[in-house]
Scaffold this motif. Structure first.
Motif, PDB file in Angstrom:
ATOM      1  N   LEU A  78       0.672  -1.456   0.053  1.00 49.44           N
ATOM      2  CA  LEU A  78      -0.116   0.142   0.015  1.00 49.44           C
ATOM      3  C   LEU A  78       0.877   1.405   0.037  1.00 49.44           C
ATOM      4  N   GLY A  79       2.138   1.175   0.631  1.00 52.10           N
ATOM      5  CA  GLY A  79       2.769   2.491   0.712  1.00 52.10           C
ATOM      6  C   GLY A  79       3.410   2.538  -0.440  1.00 52.10           C
ATOM      7  N   MET A 102      -3.629   9.017  -2.518  1.00 55.71           N
ATOM      8  CA  MET A 102      -2.937   9.103  -1.183  1.00 55.71           C
ATOM      9  C   MET A 102      -4.013   8.570  -0.196  1.00 55.71           C
ATOM     10  N   GLY A 103      -5.183   9.158  -0.244  1.00 58.78           N
ATOM     11  CA  GLY A 103      -6.070   8.988   0.561  1.00 58.78           C
ATOM     12  C   GLY A 103      -6.630   7.301   0.565  1.00 58.78           C
ATOM     13  N   THR A 104      -6.626   6.773  -0.533  1.00 51.91           N
ATOM     14  CA  THR A 104      -7.093   5.727  -0.760  1.00 51.91           C
ATOM     15  C   THR A 104      -6.161   4.607   0.111  1.00 51.91           C
ATOM     16  N   GLY A 105      -4.802   4.872  -0.188  1.00 47.75           N
ATOM     17  CA  GLY A 105      -3.743   4.202   0.612  1.00 47.75           C
ATOM     18  C   GLY A 105      -3.737   4.297   1.887  1.00 47.75           C
ATOM     19  N   LEU A 106      -3.895   5.502   2.599  1.00 44.06           N
ATOM     20  CA  LEU A 106      -3.852   5.534   3.950  1.00 44.06           C
ATOM     21  C   LEU A 106      -5.159   4.986   4.721  1.00 44.06           C
ATOM     22  N   MET A 108      -6.502   2.396   3.448  1.00 43.64           N
ATOM     23  CA  MET A 108      -6.396   0.855   3.427  1.00 43.64           C
ATOM     24  C   MET A 108      -5.234   0.212   4.431  1.00 43.64           C
ATOM     25  N   LEU A 109      -4.392   1.071   4.744  1.00 41.67           N
ATOM     26  CA  LEU A 109      -3.070   0.709   5.789  1.00 41.67           C
ATOM     27  C   LEU A 109      -3.857   0.485   7.172  1.00 41.67           C
ATOM     28  N   ARG A 236     -11.965   7.841   1.546  1.00 39.74           N
ATOM     29  CA  ARG A 236     -12.817   6.746   1.255  1.00 39.74           C
ATOM     30  C   ARG A 236     -12.287   5.875   0.104  1.00 39.74           C
ATOM     31  N   PRO A 237     -11.958   4.650   0.505  1.00 38.19           N
ATOM     32  CA  PRO A 237     -11.234   3.897  -0.740  1.00 38.19           C
ATOM     33  C   PRO A 237     -12.008   3.382  -1.919  1.00 38.19           C
TER      34      PRO A 237
END
Length: 464
Positions: A78-79, A102-106, A108-109, A236-237
């Motif tokens: 994800l990162g 960036m928002g989706t990645g955060l 999902m982490l 929001r992913p």
């Protein structure tokens, strides 16, 4: 029109204008320190556990190590996937899309960290058995892994979030996040183990507390200091962005998963063939655990070089500045090679001293450790090329090639060899599998990299 826009974006960003050597130092040094600090969680625990608990404690951390690798794999998926897409889209001038990635990645982490922690806590004993635990090591492994599971969400958020912080052009803050938690862990380890007489449980709680602090610093960055405009709605992913993230993060993730598979296979192989050797079952497990932690220092530097170069590679490739991409790769290659030569010398000349840092043991313990260091790590001088090249391919959007290169050492070469060689050589077969896999993986990485650099030179000629 698109080319003019890219040129305008490039002129506004130091990634496209500053000297590549200066950029590598600016981004790679904090990335290396962050990776070293990340590895310190395991290394510091190993040192204090070795001194305060003994050989069985060292073996327990080795048994628990696949959990750490799986967490790192998720964080890198994800990162790195998010930051690589972020850099490419930023280089192309698509700022809003970059922010949504960036928002989706955060998001999902956070989600994945909570899910993995629940799985480890619910299935702790079956997982430890799968990882190759022995009856004597089991109670230590239960205590250590069961406690550190509570820090998994923060570990994944910190490891993955730091890639996004670097992509947002804040490499020093990224380093600070990792350094703060590691320093705290280093202070608490001796306090809990020796001062409060908590043994291996103390080391586990020290690790968790450090991870929580680092995780909150990452959260603080994205709520207060983020350069990219990031609103709540972007968290929001969305499947379209998650697919892109997975595509470019898969190489690093698979490499880590392969490491976990190899570690589990190696633990079980050592347990099986160790029982038939003069060393027994616990000495090989403890030795390999210690040596893998020492090797983490070397790999942390090599991976840090790759991670530090990723914003430079990705942005300039997205902006069509291929000469800078090639120049950065050549410099990263030379640095990785020099680092490998230094560590090769240390591993060959001072194996007993390095193992001695992690506690005492019998003469058989040190004898096995010295032989393993000198044989298994024989090709260390070339070992930085493969992870650096895999990161290079991911950064320029060559996801499939990055995956193939990331799989070479662990899956394509090492895994079959540690299953086949011991059939003929006993426990020594595990040792000799290492240098053969390392050399083959480095050669494959060089061949693929040279071919890709030639393609860039052709693309540059066509533009002219």
């Amino acid at each position: 029109m698109s080319e003019r826009m890219n040129e305008s974006v490039a002129l506004e960003n130091p990634l496209a204008t500053e000297r590549t050597g200066k950029l590598i130092a600016r981004f790679a040094i904090p990335a290396i320190i962050s990776m070293l600090v990340s590895s310190l969680y395991n290394i510091v625990d190993q040192i204090f556990i070795g001194q305060g608990v003994g050989m069985l404690g060292n073996a327990a951390t080795n048994i628990a190590f696949p959990v750490s690798i799986i967490c790192t794999a998720t964080a890198l998926l994800l990162g790195i996937g998010s930051s690589s897409n972020f850099n490419l889209e930023s280089g192309a001038g698509n700022r809003e899309k970059a922010g949504r990635i960036m928002g989706t990645g955060l998001a999902m982490l956070v989600i994945c960290g909570l899910m993995i922690a629940c799985v480890v806590l619910l299935f702790l004993d079956p997982l430890l058995e799968l990882f190759g635990v022995t009856p004597d090591v089991l109670p230590f492994a239960q205590d250590y892994t069961g406690i550190t599971a509570f820090g998994i969400p923060f570990l994944i958020l910190t490891t993955g979030g730091n890639h996004l912080i670097r992509a947002d052009r804040s490499p020093t803050y990224s380093m600070t996040c990792m350094l703060t938690g590691a320093v705290l862990n280093t202070i608490l380890d001796p306090l809990f183990i020796f001062g409060f007489h908590m043994g291996i449980k103390g080391a586990a709680w020290a690790t968790v507390i450090g991870q929580i602090v680092s995780g909150f610093l990452v959260i603080l960055y994205f709520t207060r200091f983020c350069k990219m405009e990031l609103c709540l709605e972007m968290l929001r992913p969305k499947w379209i962005y998650l697919k892109a993230i997975a595509s470019l993060g898969m190489a690093a993730c698979i490499n880590q998963i392969a490491m976990a598979v190899v570690q589990i296979t190696m633990n079980n192989t050592l347990r099986h063939y160790g029982a038939a050797s003069v060393y027994g079952t616990d000495i090989p497990l403890a030795c390999v655990g210690v040596i893998s932690k020492v090797n983490m220092v070397f790999m942390a530097i090599c991976i840090g070089i790759s991670q530090g170069c990723q914003p430079i590679w990705g942005f300039n490739y997205g902006a069509g500045r291929y000469a800078r991409v090639r120049e950065t790769y050549r410099k990263a290659f030379r640095i990785s090679l020099m680092v490998g030569i230094v560590f090769f010398g240390c591993f060959q000349l001072f194996p007993r001293q390095l193992v001695g840092i992690f506690g005492t043991g019998s003469e058989e313990y040190f004898h096995f450790a010295e032989r393993y260091f000198r044989i298994f790590m024989m090709m260390t001088f070339m070992n930085g090329i493969q992870p650096m090249s895999s990161g290079f391919f991911t950064s320029i959007g060559k996801a499939k090639l990055g995956i193939v290169v990331s799989l070479t050492r662990q899956v394509i070469f090492l895994l079959p060899l540690i299953l086949i060689f011991p059939l003929f050589m006993g426990i020594d077969g595990v040792m000799y599998a290492g240098p053969i896999a390392d050399g083959a993986a480095a050669l494959a990485a060089v061949v693929c990299s040279v071919r890709e650099l030639k393609k860039m030179r052709q693309m540059e000629a066509e533009v002219r």
